[in-house]
Write a protein that holds these residues in place. Structure first.
Motif, PDB file in Angstrom:
ATOM      1  N   VAL A   8      71.657 -11.482 -10.338  1.00  0.00           N
ATOM      2  CA  VAL A   8      70.746 -10.532 -10.931  1.00  0.00           C
ATOM      3  C   VAL A   8      69.535 -11.235 -11.803  1.00  0.00           C
ATOM      4  O   VAL A   8      68.482 -10.823 -11.319  1.00  0.00           O
ATOM      5  N   GLN A   9      69.687 -12.285 -12.406  1.00  0.00           N
ATOM      6  CA  GLN A   9      68.372 -13.144 -13.008  1.00  0.00           C
ATOM      7  C   GLN A   9      67.812 -13.715 -12.044  1.00  0.00           C
ATOM      8  O   GLN A   9      66.382 -13.582 -12.139  1.00  0.00           O
ATOM      9  N   ALA A  10      68.449 -14.179 -10.977  1.00  0.00           N
ATOM     10  CA  ALA A  10      67.496 -15.031 -10.030  1.00  0.00           C
ATOM     11  C   ALA A  10      66.742 -13.842  -9.332  1.00  0.00           C
ATOM     12  O   ALA A  10      65.654 -14.231  -8.716  1.00  0.00           O
ATOM     13  N   ALA A  11      67.260 -12.770  -8.984  1.00  0.00           N
ATOM     14  CA  ALA A  11      66.464 -11.599  -8.465  1.00  0.00           C
ATOM     15  C   ALA A  11      65.209 -11.174  -8.999  1.00  0.00           C
ATOM     16  O   ALA A  11      64.145 -10.929  -8.725  1.00  0.00           O
ATOM     17  N   GLU A  12      65.245 -11.260 -10.468  1.00  0.00           N
ATOM     18  CA  GLU A  12      64.229 -11.102 -11.467  1.00  0.00           C
ATOM     19  C   GLU A  12      63.256 -12.063 -11.267  1.00  0.00           C
ATOM     20  O   GLU A  12      62.155 -11.936 -11.395  1.00  0.00           O
ATOM     21  N   ILE A  35      60.542 -16.231  -4.739  1.00  0.00           N
ATOM     22  CA  ILE A  35      61.898 -16.621  -4.465  1.00  0.00           C
ATOM     23  C   ILE A  35      62.642 -17.267  -5.525  1.00  0.00           C
ATOM     24  O   ILE A  35      62.387 -17.814  -6.480  1.00  0.00           O
ATOM     25  N   ALA A  36      63.966 -17.148  -5.620  1.00  0.00           N
ATOM     26  CA  ALA A  36      64.765 -17.485  -6.756  1.00  0.00           C
ATOM     27  C   ALA A  36      66.221 -17.842  -5.910  1.00  0.00           C
ATOM     28  O   ALA A  36      66.371 -17.164  -4.901  1.00  0.00           O
ATOM     29  N   MET A  37      67.134 -18.583  -6.323  1.00  0.00           N
ATOM     30  CA  MET A  37      68.121 -18.939  -6.005  1.00  0.00           C
ATOM     31  C   MET A  37      69.394 -18.880  -6.880  1.00  0.00           C
ATOM     32  O   MET A  37      69.050 -18.946  -8.147  1.00  0.00           O
ATOM     33  N   ASN A  38      70.615 -18.624  -6.348  1.00  0.00           N
ATOM     34  CA  ASN A  38      71.774 -18.782  -6.965  1.00  0.00           C
ATOM     35  C   ASN A  38      72.738 -19.980  -6.518  1.00  0.00           C
ATOM     36  O   ASN A  38      73.037 -19.826  -5.320  1.00  0.00           O
ATOM     37  N   ILE A  61      66.664 -21.580 -10.633  1.00  0.00           N
ATOM     38  CA  ILE A  61      67.959 -21.494  -9.521  1.00  0.00           C
ATOM     39  C   ILE A  61      68.954 -21.463 -10.950  1.00  0.00           C
ATOM     40  O   ILE A  61      69.005 -21.961 -11.752  1.00  0.00           O
ATOM     41  N   ALA A  62      69.922 -20.311 -10.543  1.00  0.00           N
ATOM     42  CA  ALA A  62      70.861 -20.091 -11.653  1.00  0.00           C
ATOM     43  C   ALA A  62      71.976 -21.121 -11.249  1.00  0.00           C
ATOM     44  O   ALA A  62      72.503 -21.535 -10.084  1.00  0.00           O
TER      45      ALA A  62
END
Length: 307
Positions: free
Chosen positions: A106-110, A117-120, A11-12
């Motif tokens: 962008v980093q969450a997409a990576e 899955i990842a989040m901002n 999570i960003a």
């Protein structure tokens, strides 16, 4: 021992997300400070789930936005009318916040490519165009992220699922001529912006739409998209301004309805084996606790569905 799943949901978040605004400003910056605390309090995540993004490299800003507009932002050269359109008083601190949010997405997409899955905690700035900002959006993190993925050959076909109550007009404009990015916006028909752009698929719904009707429409539209487009990455703008309690939304969804909406999208992404990056979008209920509660659900679902 901390369960392994806790380290997989990335999570960003940065303290700069809660940029100080003049007292009485209607944009609820508090949620960016309260949401991480709520996730930790409920045991949904641990401290190690969070990563702190740095400001994004200028190259990726200019991959989506014009040099002229970027110069205006970084040198605080917007006109009074341009500042008024964004809804924010312009400052160097605000620009720093925006370019940090960009890198968070962008980093969450990576991370999403790595873990599914990842989040901002922030992001979803879908009203920003290539050459202007509006509607609390200066730079478009959805656009920057999609272009980053494609240019770095991390994705060929990006699907943007934008379920904020307001049309993702800036995102639609950015990708109007790009067949590799499919923009889907489901939004209030009579809500901001009054002049809509043309997404690859727009679904304008009437004021007062409730859980049952909203979910029926959403499922049908998602099925329609997949007949013609096969995404290998999904960007999900999960705004909670669809709530009945929202001051700007004019729809009639309950908190449970928002949860079922989020579950529908996350389950779809998992079934397609398509990585998904979730950014938070809008939320303007009178009680900040309702905004935080509604946003919290998508993180809980991410843990339950993916890990």
């Amino acid at each position: 021992m901390i369960p392994k799943r806790f380290f997989m949901l990335k999570i960003a978040y940065s303290s700069i997300y809660k940029h100080p605004l003049p007292e009485g400003h209607r944009f609820p910056m508090e949620k960016y400070e309260l949401l991480p605390g709520q996730l930790l309090h409920e045991g949904i995540v641990q401290e190690d789930n969070f990563f702190e993004p740095k400001p994004i490299d200028e190259k990726w800003i200019l991959n989506t936005h014009t040099q002229e507009y970027w110069n205006k932002l970084q040198y605080l050269g917007l006109t009074k009318s341009e500042v008024r359109a964004t809804g924010f008083p312009l400052s160097k601190e605000l620009v720093l916040r925006e370019i940090t949010i960009l890198n968070g997405s962008v980093q969450a997409a990576e991370y999403a490519i790595q873990y599914g899955i990842a989040m901002n905690i922030a992001g979803g700035t879908h009203h920003a165009y290539a050459d202007k900002g509006e509607g609390f959006c200066l730079l478009n993190d959805i656009g920057v992220t999609a272009n980053y993925l494609i240019e770095n050959q991390l994705s060929k076909n990006v699907l943007v699922i934008d379920l904020d109550v307001h049309q993702g007009n800036g995102t639609a404009s950015l990708f109007a001529e790009n067949p590799n990015v499919f923009t889907f916006s489901m939004h209030g028909a009579k809500n901001y912006p009054m002049r809509k752009e043309v997404s690859d698929l727009d679904c304008a719904i009437p004021d007062g739409t409730n859980d049952v009707e909203y979910l029926r429409i959403l499922e049908a539209q998602l099925n329609r998209i997949l007949k013609d487009f096969s995404p290998d990455f999904i960007i999900y703008q999960s705004g909670v301004d669809v709530l009945e309690t929202d001051k700007l939304g004019r729809l009639a969804l309950t908190v449970d309805g928002v949860k079922r909406r989020d579950a529908l999208v996350l389950n779809l992404a998992k079934s397609l084996r398509s990585p998904i990056m979730c950014c938070m979008g809008g939320g303007y209920s009178s009680k900040i606790s309702q905004i935080v509660d509604a946003h919290t659900q998508v993180y809980r679902l991410a843990q339950d569905i993916y890990f």
